[in-house]
Design a protein around this motif. Structure first.
Motif, PDB file in Angstrom:
ATOM      1  N   LEU A 139       4.660 -10.772  -5.177  1.00 38.07           N
ATOM      2  CA  LEU A 139       3.253 -11.059  -4.901  1.00 38.07           C
ATOM      3  C   LEU A 139       2.869 -12.478  -5.305  1.00 38.07           C
ATOM      4  O   LEU A 139       2.018 -13.101  -4.674  1.00 38.07           O
ATOM      5  CB  LEU A 139       2.344 -10.067  -5.616  1.00 38.07           C
ATOM      6  CG  LEU A 139       2.151  -8.719  -4.948  1.00 38.07           C
ATOM      7  CD1 LEU A 139       1.310  -7.802  -5.820  1.00 38.07           C
ATOM      8  CD2 LEU A 139       1.518  -8.867  -3.585  1.00 38.07           C
ATOM      9  N   GLN A 140       3.491 -13.001  -6.349  1.00 36.19           N
ATOM     10  CA  GLN A 140       3.142 -14.332  -6.823  1.00 36.19           C
ATOM     11  C   GLN A 140       3.902 -15.450  -6.114  1.00 36.19           C
ATOM     12  O   GLN A 140       3.392 -16.564  -6.000  1.00 36.19           O
ATOM     13  CB  GLN A 140       3.378 -14.423  -8.335  1.00 36.19           C
ATOM     14  CG  GLN A 140       2.458 -13.518  -9.098  1.00 36.19           C
ATOM     15  CD  GLN A 140       2.689 -13.584 -10.585  1.00 36.19           C
ATOM     16  OE1 GLN A 140       3.246 -14.532 -11.109  1.00 36.19           O
ATOM     17  NE2 GLN A 140       2.248 -12.563 -11.284  1.00 36.19           N
TER      18      GLN A 140
ATOM     19  N   PHE B  64      10.538   2.532 -10.632  1.00 39.82           N
ATOM     20  CA  PHE B  64       9.108   2.238 -10.536  1.00 39.82           C
ATOM     21  C   PHE B  64       8.605   1.224 -11.560  1.00 39.82           C
ATOM     22  O   PHE B  64       7.753   0.407 -11.234  1.00 39.82           O
ATOM     23  CB  PHE B  64       8.296   3.536 -10.611  1.00 39.82           C
ATOM     24  CG  PHE B  64       8.490   4.387  -9.397  1.00 39.82           C
ATOM     25  CD1 PHE B  64       7.917   4.026  -8.188  1.00 39.82           C
ATOM     26  CD2 PHE B  64       9.262   5.520  -9.443  1.00 39.82           C
ATOM     27  CE1 PHE B  64       8.108   4.777  -7.051  1.00 39.82           C
ATOM     28  CE2 PHE B  64       9.455   6.294  -8.315  1.00 39.82           C
ATOM     29  CZ  PHE B  64       8.872   5.921  -7.117  1.00 39.82           C
ATOM     30  N   PHE B  65       9.122   1.259 -12.782  1.00 42.21           N
ATOM     31  CA  PHE B  65       8.679   0.280 -13.785  1.00 42.21           C
ATOM     32  C   PHE B  65       9.567  -0.958 -13.796  1.00 42.21           C
ATOM     33  O   PHE B  65       9.144  -2.014 -14.245  1.00 42.21           O
ATOM     34  CB  PHE B  65       8.642   0.899 -15.179  1.00 42.21           C
ATOM     35  CG  PHE B  65       7.562   1.906 -15.349  1.00 42.21           C
ATOM     36  CD1 PHE B  65       6.236   1.529 -15.358  1.00 42.21           C
ATOM     37  CD2 PHE B  65       7.873   3.243 -15.483  1.00 42.21           C
ATOM     38  CE1 PHE B  65       5.231   2.456 -15.508  1.00 42.21           C
ATOM     39  CE2 PHE B  65       6.881   4.180 -15.635  1.00 42.21           C
ATOM     40  CZ  PHE B  65       5.554   3.792 -15.650  1.00 42.21           C
ATOM     41  N   GLY B  66      10.794  -0.818 -13.327  1.00 44.86           N
ATOM     42  CA  GLY B  66      11.717  -1.934 -13.294  1.00 44.86           C
ATOM     43  C   GLY B  66      11.652  -2.680 -11.981  1.00 44.86           C
ATOM     44  O   GLY B  66      10.957  -3.682 -11.850  1.00 44.86           O
ATOM     45  N   TRP B  67      12.388  -2.168 -10.993  1.00 50.19           N
ATOM     46  CA  TRP B  67      12.529  -2.889  -9.732  1.00 50.19           C
ATOM     47  C   TRP B  67      11.215  -3.073  -9.000  1.00 50.19           C
ATOM     48  O   TRP B  67      10.890  -4.185  -8.578  1.00 50.19           O
ATOM     49  CB  TRP B  67      13.529  -2.193  -8.835  1.00 50.19           C
ATOM     50  CG  TRP B  67      14.916  -2.132  -9.395  1.00 50.19           C
ATOM     51  CD1 TRP B  67      15.481  -3.022 -10.267  1.00 50.19           C
ATOM     52  CD2 TRP B  67      15.895  -1.141  -9.146  1.00 50.19           C
ATOM     53  NE1 TRP B  67      16.761  -2.632 -10.570  1.00 50.19           N
ATOM     54  CE2 TRP B  67      17.045  -1.487  -9.890  1.00 50.19           C
ATOM     55  CE3 TRP B  67      15.930   0.003  -8.367  1.00 50.19           C
ATOM     56  CZ2 TRP B  67      18.201  -0.720  -9.868  1.00 50.19           C
ATOM     57  CZ3 TRP B  67      17.084   0.755  -8.345  1.00 50.19           C
ATOM     58  CH2 TRP B  67      18.206   0.399  -9.089  1.00 50.19           C
ATOM     59  N   LEU B  68      10.449  -2.017  -8.820  1.00 48.79           N
ATOM     60  CA  LEU B  68       9.196  -2.158  -8.072  1.00 48.79           C
ATOM     61  C   LEU B  68       8.123  -2.888  -8.870  1.00 48.79           C
ATOM     62  O   LEU B  68       7.407  -3.713  -8.322  1.00 48.79           O
ATOM     63  CB  LEU B  68       8.676  -0.791  -7.627  1.00 48.79           C
ATOM     64  CG  LEU B  68       9.457  -0.122  -6.507  1.00 48.79           C
ATOM     65  CD1 LEU B  68       8.852   1.227  -6.156  1.00 48.79           C
ATOM     66  CD2 LEU B  68       9.525  -0.994  -5.286  1.00 48.79           C
ATOM     67  N   GLY B  69       8.013  -2.583 -10.149  1.00 52.12           N
ATOM     68  CA  GLY B  69       6.993  -3.233 -10.965  1.00 52.12           C
ATOM     69  C   GLY B  69       7.239  -4.715 -11.154  1.00 52.12           C
ATOM     70  O   GLY B  69       6.391  -5.553 -10.842  1.00 52.12           O
TER      71      GLY B  69
ATOM     72  N   GLY C 104       9.817  -6.625  -9.731  1.00 54.53           N
ATOM     73  CA  GLY C 104      10.109  -7.289  -8.461  1.00 54.53           C
ATOM     74  C   GLY C 104       8.879  -7.434  -7.584  1.00 54.53           C
ATOM     75  O   GLY C 104       8.676  -8.467  -6.950  1.00 54.53           O
ATOM     76  N   GLY C 105       8.045  -6.404  -7.560  1.00 56.86           N
ATOM     77  CA  GLY C 105       6.821  -6.469  -6.759  1.00 56.86           C
ATOM     78  C   GLY C 105       5.848  -7.503  -7.278  1.00 56.86           C
ATOM     79  O   GLY C 105       5.227  -8.236  -6.504  1.00 56.86           O
TER      80      GLY C 105
ATOM     81  N   ALA D 159       0.834  -1.202   0.000  1.00 56.61           N
ATOM     82  CA  ALA D 159       0.000   0.000   0.000  1.00 56.61           C
ATOM     83  C   ALA D 159       0.872   1.257   0.000  1.00 56.61           C
ATOM     84  O   ALA D 159       0.625   2.203  -0.758  1.00 56.61           O
ATOM     85  CB  ALA D 159      -0.939  -0.005   1.197  1.00 56.61           C
ATOM     86  N   VAL D 160       1.925   1.262   0.815  1.00 56.01           N
ATOM     87  CA  VAL D 160       2.837   2.411   0.865  1.00 56.01           C
ATOM     88  C   VAL D 160       3.570   2.558  -0.464  1.00 56.01           C
ATOM     89  O   VAL D 160       3.700   3.671  -0.993  1.00 56.01           O
ATOM     90  CB  VAL D 160       3.822   2.269   2.044  1.00 56.01           C
ATOM     91  CG1 VAL D 160       4.944   3.280   1.949  1.00 56.01           C
ATOM     92  CG2 VAL D 160       3.094   2.416   3.368  1.00 56.01           C
ATOM     93  N   LEU D 161       4.051   1.458  -1.023  1.00 56.51           N
ATOM     94  CA  LEU D 161       4.740   1.529  -2.318  1.00 56.51           C
ATOM     95  C   LEU D 161       3.809   2.036  -3.416  1.00 56.51           C
ATOM     96  O   LEU D 161       4.227   2.782  -4.302  1.00 56.51           O
ATOM     97  CB  LEU D 161       5.309   0.163  -2.698  1.00 56.51           C
ATOM     98  CG  LEU D 161       6.510  -0.301  -1.889  1.00 56.51           C
ATOM     99  CD1 LEU D 161       6.880  -1.730  -2.266  1.00 56.51           C
ATOM    100  CD2 LEU D 161       7.683   0.627  -2.080  1.00 56.51           C
TER     101      LEU D 161
END
Length: 86
Positions: A71-72, A59-64, A66-67, A26-28
């Motif tokens: 999650l999976q 935001f599009f690389g590591w967080l997108g 990696g996140g 949620a914070v991310l």
């Protein structure tokens, strides 16, 4: 906007296994939205001072990537971060 907020919250609720994950994602998500707004709006939009590329990497690389992987699988592996960096 409300529909995307509701669908994003529903995805986070279904995909997370713990309260720590729920709060972290949620914070991310909030940070990503604020970063997208301040990319071109504000007194010093960072998209115009040469920081747009690093923002895309984060935001599009590591967080997108990696996140989504986290999650999976509920884990993060170094090869995933390499792919996210590319």
């Amino acid at each position: 906007i409300i529909a995307s907020l509701c669908s994003g919250l529903a995805l986070i609720l279904v995909a997370t296994k713990s309260w720590q994950d729920l709060i972290s994602f949620a914070v991310l998500g909030i940070v990503a939205v604020l970063a997208s707004i301040t990319y071109t709006i504000g007194r010093k939009p960072y998209g115009y001072i040469g920081l747009g590329d690093i923002s895309v990497l984060i935001f599009f690389g590591w967080l997108g990537v990696g996140g989504t992987y986290y999650l999976q699988t509920n884990s993060i592996d170094f090869p995933v971060l390499l792919v996210a960096t590319a």
